[in-house]
Design a protein around this motif. Structure first.
Motif, mmCIF file in Angstrom:
data_model
loop_
_atom_site.group_PDB
_atom_site.id
_atom_site.type_symbol
_atom_site.label_atom_id
_atom_site.label_comp_id
_atom_site.label_asym_id
_atom_site.label_seq_id
_atom_site.Cartn_x
_atom_site.Cartn_y
_atom_site.Cartn_z
ATOM 1 N N GLU A 15 34.950 34.778 38.212
ATOM 2 C CA GLU A 15 35.912 33.844 37.633
ATOM 3 C C GLU A 15 37.145 33.693 38.523
ATOM 4 O OE1 GLU A 15 34.650 34.717 33.014
ATOM 5 O OE2 GLU A 15 36.730 35.029 33.601
ATOM 6 N N GLY A 16 37.873 32.614 38.285
ATOM 7 C CA GLY A 16 39.035 32.296 39.086
ATOM 8 C C GLY A 16 40.324 32.898 38.578
ATOM 9 N N PHE A 17 41.192 33.228 39.511
ATOM 10 C CA PHE A 17 42.543 33.700 39.255
ATOM 11 C C PHE A 17 43.473 32.847 40.107
ATOM 12 C CE2 PHE A 17 40.048 37.206 37.892
ATOM 13 C CZ PHE A 17 40.820 37.987 37.042
ATOM 14 N N ASP A 18 44.647 32.556 39.601
ATOM 15 C CA ASP A 18 45.656 31.826 40.372
ATOM 16 C C ASP A 18 46.706 32.809 40.852
ATOM 17 O OD1 ASP A 18 44.584 29.232 40.113
ATOM 18 O OD2 ASP A 18 45.417 29.067 38.100
ATOM 19 N N LEU A 28 41.971 32.363 43.793
ATOM 20 C CA LEU A 28 41.184 33.540 44.150
ATOM 21 C C LEU A 28 40.021 33.647 43.182
ATOM 22 C CD1 LEU A 28 43.920 36.308 44.592
ATOM 23 C CD2 LEU A 28 42.886 34.915 46.370
ATOM 24 N N THR A 29 38.950 34.254 43.626
ATOM 25 C CA THR A 29 37.817 34.556 42.751
ATOM 26 C C THR A 29 37.631 36.063 42.746
ATOM 27 O OG1 THR A 29 36.730 32.477 43.321
ATOM 28 C CG2 THR A 29 35.347 34.189 42.375
ATOM 29 N N LEU A 30 37.459 36.628 41.556
ATOM 30 C CA LEU A 30 37.180 38.057 41.472
ATOM 31 C C LEU A 30 35.733 38.255 41.908
ATOM 32 C CD1 LEU A 30 38.017 40.922 40.780
ATOM 33 C CD2 LEU A 30 37.379 40.467 38.407
ATOM 34 N N ALA A 31 35.539 38.816 43.091
ATOM 35 C CA ALA A 31 34.215 38.978 43.678
ATOM 36 C C ALA A 31 33.521 40.252 43.222
ATOM 37 C CB ALA A 31 34.318 38.968 45.205
ATOM 38 N N GLU A 32 34.307 41.284 42.925
ATOM 39 C CA GLU A 32 33.714 42.577 42.566
ATOM 40 C C GLU A 32 34.708 43.404 41.775
ATOM 41 O OE1 GLU A 32 32.898 46.367 45.297
ATOM 42 O OE2 GLU A 32 31.542 44.710 45.772
ATOM 43 N N ALA A 33 34.199 44.125 40.795
ATOM 44 C CA ALA A 33 34.981 45.112 40.032
ATOM 45 C C ALA A 33 34.101 46.346 39.931
ATOM 46 C CB ALA A 33 35.332 44.571 38.655
ATOM 47 N N SER A 34 34.492 47.433 40.594
ATOM 48 C CA SER A 34 33.616 48.600 40.643
ATOM 49 C C SER A 34 34.385 49.898 40.429
ATOM 50 C CB SER A 34 32.866 48.639 41.977
ATOM 51 O OG SER A 34 33.772 48.630 43.044
ATOM 52 N N LEU A 51 39.084 46.423 42.720
ATOM 53 C CA LEU A 51 38.838 44.998 42.518
ATOM 54 C C LEU A 51 38.855 44.322 43.881
ATOM 55 C CD1 LEU A 51 41.356 44.306 39.607
ATOM 56 C CD2 LEU A 51 38.900 44.779 39.409
ATOM 57 N N LEU A 52 37.912 43.440 44.117
ATOM 58 C CA LEU A 52 37.890 42.630 45.335
ATOM 59 C C LEU A 52 38.011 41.167 44.940
ATOM 60 C CD1 LEU A 52 35.112 44.192 47.599
ATOM 61 C CD2 LEU A 52 37.569 44.189 47.978
ATOM 62 N N PHE A 53 39.010 40.510 45.497
ATOM 63 C CA PHE A 53 39.242 39.094 45.264
ATOM 64 C C PHE A 53 38.965 38.345 46.550
ATOM 65 C CE2 PHE A 53 41.977 41.212 42.196
ATOM 66 C CZ PHE A 53 41.827 40.452 41.050
ATOM 67 N N ARG A 54 38.374 37.155 46.426
ATOM 68 C CA ARG A 54 38.087 36.321 47.591
ATOM 69 C C ARG A 54 38.943 35.064 47.541
ATOM 70 N NH1 ARG A 54 34.391 36.150 51.300
ATOM 71 N NH2 ARG A 54 32.989 37.578 50.246
ATOM 72 N N SER A 55 39.507 34.730 48.692
ATOM 73 C CA SER A 55 40.254 33.494 48.868
ATOM 74 C C SER A 55 39.513 32.630 49.869
ATOM 75 C CB SER A 55 41.656 33.799 49.403
ATOM 76 O OG SER A 55 42.246 32.633 49.925
ATOM 77 N N GLY A 56 39.401 31.343 49.587
ATOM 78 C CA GLY A 56 38.760 30.434 50.528
ATOM 79 C C GLY A 56 39.693 29.986 51.641
ATOM 80 N N SER A 57 40.959 30.382 51.553
ATOM 81 C CA SER A 57 41.954 29.988 52.544
ATOM 82 C C SER A 57 41.801 30.814 53.826
ATOM 83 C CB SER A 57 43.356 30.206 51.984
ATOM 84 O OG SER A 57 44.336 30.016 52.976
#
Length: 97
Positions: A15-18, A28-34, A51-57
């Motif tokens: 899911e997306g986060f701003d 940002l997208t939450l890519a992983e929660a472990s 938590l790993l967040f991914r940015s397309g920027s």
């Protein structure tokens, strides 16, 4: 959010986060929660997790505390560290221990 826990974030993977930039926001997208190994933390308020967040920027933001907003979780301040870059963008990590 009282005590931040893996259980709160795990359903939000994908899911997306701003990320509030002050003059706008960055998606940002939450890519992983472990979970992370608990090293003799019998009195800890929560189990450690990452938590790993991914940015397309292509722009790499410096490590610091950022305000993130999510539709269900609301607003939360998170210390993010850039940890990797690939063809899809930049990965940022938050560690809770």
């Amino acid at each position: 959010m009282d005590v931040v826990s893996l259980d709160r974030f795990a359903p939000c993977v994908g899911e997306g986060f701003d990320l509030d930039m002050g003059t706008g926001s960055l998606a940002l997208t939450l890519a992983e929660a472990s979970p992370l190994p608990a090293h003799n933390l019998s009195r800890a308020r929560r189990s450690p997790f990452s938590l790993l967040f991914r940015s397309g920027s292509p722009i790499v933001l410096p490590q610091r505390i950022y305000r993130l907003k999510h539709a269900r979780l609301g607003s939360i301040e998170v210390f993010l560290v850039p940890v990797a870059r690939d063809r899809s963008g930049i990965l940022y990590q938050a560690i809770y221990n």
